[in-house]
Write a protein that holds these residues in place. Structure first.
Motif, PDB file in Angstrom:
ATOM      1  N   MET A 144       0.861 -37.911 -43.918  1.00 52.54           N
ATOM      2  CA  MET A 144      -0.020 -39.229 -44.279  1.00 52.54           C
ATOM      3  C   MET A 144      -0.683 -39.722 -43.209  1.00 52.54           C
ATOM      4  N   LEU A 145       0.027 -39.746 -42.070  1.00 48.46           N
ATOM      5  CA  LEU A 145      -0.978 -40.267 -40.725  1.00 48.46           C
ATOM      6  C   LEU A 145      -2.053 -39.353 -40.485  1.00 48.46           C
ATOM      7  N   SER A 146      -1.637 -38.041 -40.507  1.00 52.82           N
ATOM      8  CA  SER A 146      -2.628 -36.873 -40.241  1.00 52.82           C
ATOM      9  C   SER A 146      -3.774 -37.025 -41.277  1.00 52.82           C
ATOM     10  N   ASN A 147      -3.377 -37.498 -42.434  1.00 56.74           N
ATOM     11  CA  ASN A 147      -4.646 -37.392 -43.367  1.00 56.74           C
ATOM     12  C   ASN A 147      -5.515 -38.641 -43.099  1.00 56.74           C
ATOM     13  N   LEU A 148      -4.776 -39.988 -42.723  1.00 60.97           N
ATOM     14  CA  LEU A 148      -5.734 -40.912 -42.588  1.00 60.97           C
ATOM     15  C   LEU A 148      -6.731 -40.619 -41.331  1.00 60.97           C
ATOM     16  N   ARG A 149      -6.124 -39.799 -40.387  1.00 65.57           N
ATOM     17  CA  ARG A 149      -6.657 -39.574 -39.068  1.00 65.57           C
ATOM     18  C   ARG A 149      -7.951 -38.812 -39.486  1.00 65.57           C
ATOM     19  N   SER A 150      -7.626 -37.625 -40.146  1.00 65.15           N
ATOM     20  CA  SER A 150      -8.696 -36.685 -40.603  1.00 65.15           C
ATOM     21  C   SER A 150      -9.768 -37.541 -41.557  1.00 65.15           C
ATOM     22  N   LYS A 151      -9.382 -38.459 -42.260  1.00 65.97           N
ATOM     23  CA  LYS A 151     -10.354 -39.331 -43.172  1.00 65.97           C
ATOM     24  C   LYS A 151     -11.202 -40.098 -42.081  1.00 65.97           C
ATOM     25  N   ALA A 152     -10.552 -40.569 -40.997  1.00 63.12           N
ATOM     26  CA  ALA A 152     -11.458 -41.434 -40.132  1.00 63.12           C
ATOM     27  C   ALA A 152     -12.500 -40.346 -39.466  1.00 63.12           C
ATOM     28  N   LYS A 153     -12.074 -39.133 -39.045  1.00 59.39           N
ATOM     29  CA  LYS A 153     -13.019 -38.369 -38.399  1.00 59.39           C
ATOM     30  C   LYS A 153     -14.084 -37.616 -39.136  1.00 59.39           C
ATOM     31  N   THR A 154     -13.537 -37.367 -40.478  1.00 61.80           N
ATOM     32  CA  THR A 154     -14.464 -37.044 -41.455  1.00 61.80           C
ATOM     33  C   THR A 154     -15.694 -38.027 -41.867  1.00 61.80           C
ATOM     34  N   ASP A 155     -15.212 -39.250 -42.004  1.00 61.35           N
ATOM     35  CA  ASP A 155     -16.057 -40.528 -42.189  1.00 61.35           C
ATOM     36  C   ASP A 155     -16.914 -40.923 -40.899  1.00 61.35           C
ATOM     37  N   GLY A 156     -16.685 -40.249 -39.846  1.00 63.76           N
ATOM     38  CA  GLY A 156     -17.746 -40.352 -38.374  1.00 63.76           C
ATOM     39  C   GLY A 156     -17.290 -41.422 -37.744  1.00 63.76           C
ATOM     40  N   PHE A 157     -15.849 -41.888 -37.795  1.00 60.26           N
ATOM     41  CA  PHE A 157     -15.436 -42.777 -36.735  1.00 60.26           C
ATOM     42  C   PHE A 157     -14.063 -42.553 -36.556  1.00 60.26           C
TER      43      PHE A 157
END
Length: 97
Positions: A84-97
């Protein structure tokens, strides 16, 4: 009293809400004038929230590494939290922040 994993999950949900808020603010930025105090304030708010999100994610990672010693949790539950933490980090990177 809430368990350590319950409070960790609550913190993760708060970080997720913050990430969603940042995404919405980035989308809203397109509707603002290209220059001026409004866009500067909006951009400043986004940057501040991105910094807060990064700090929260780092804190969640640190807390997760200490969680098994504070409260016995199964390997399956630990891996789920890590995912879950890894997915949230990935989402943040994918969204450009």
């Amino acid at each position: 009293m809430a368990s350590s994993s319950d409070s960790w999950l609550w913190e993760l949900n708060e970080a997720s809400r913050l990430a969603n808020d940042i995404s919405a603010m980035i989308s809203e930025r397109g509707s603002l004038p290209p220059s001026g105090p409004d866009i500067q304030h909006h951009t400043s708010s986004i940057r501040r929230k991105i910094t807060i999100l990064g700090t929260r994610l780092d804190s969640l990672e640190s807390l997760l590494s200490k969680l098994p010693s504070k409260q016995p949790i199964s390997d399956k539950e630990l891996h789920k939290c890590q995912d879950m933490l890894s997915n949230l980090r990935s989402k943040a990177k994918t969204d450009g922040f």
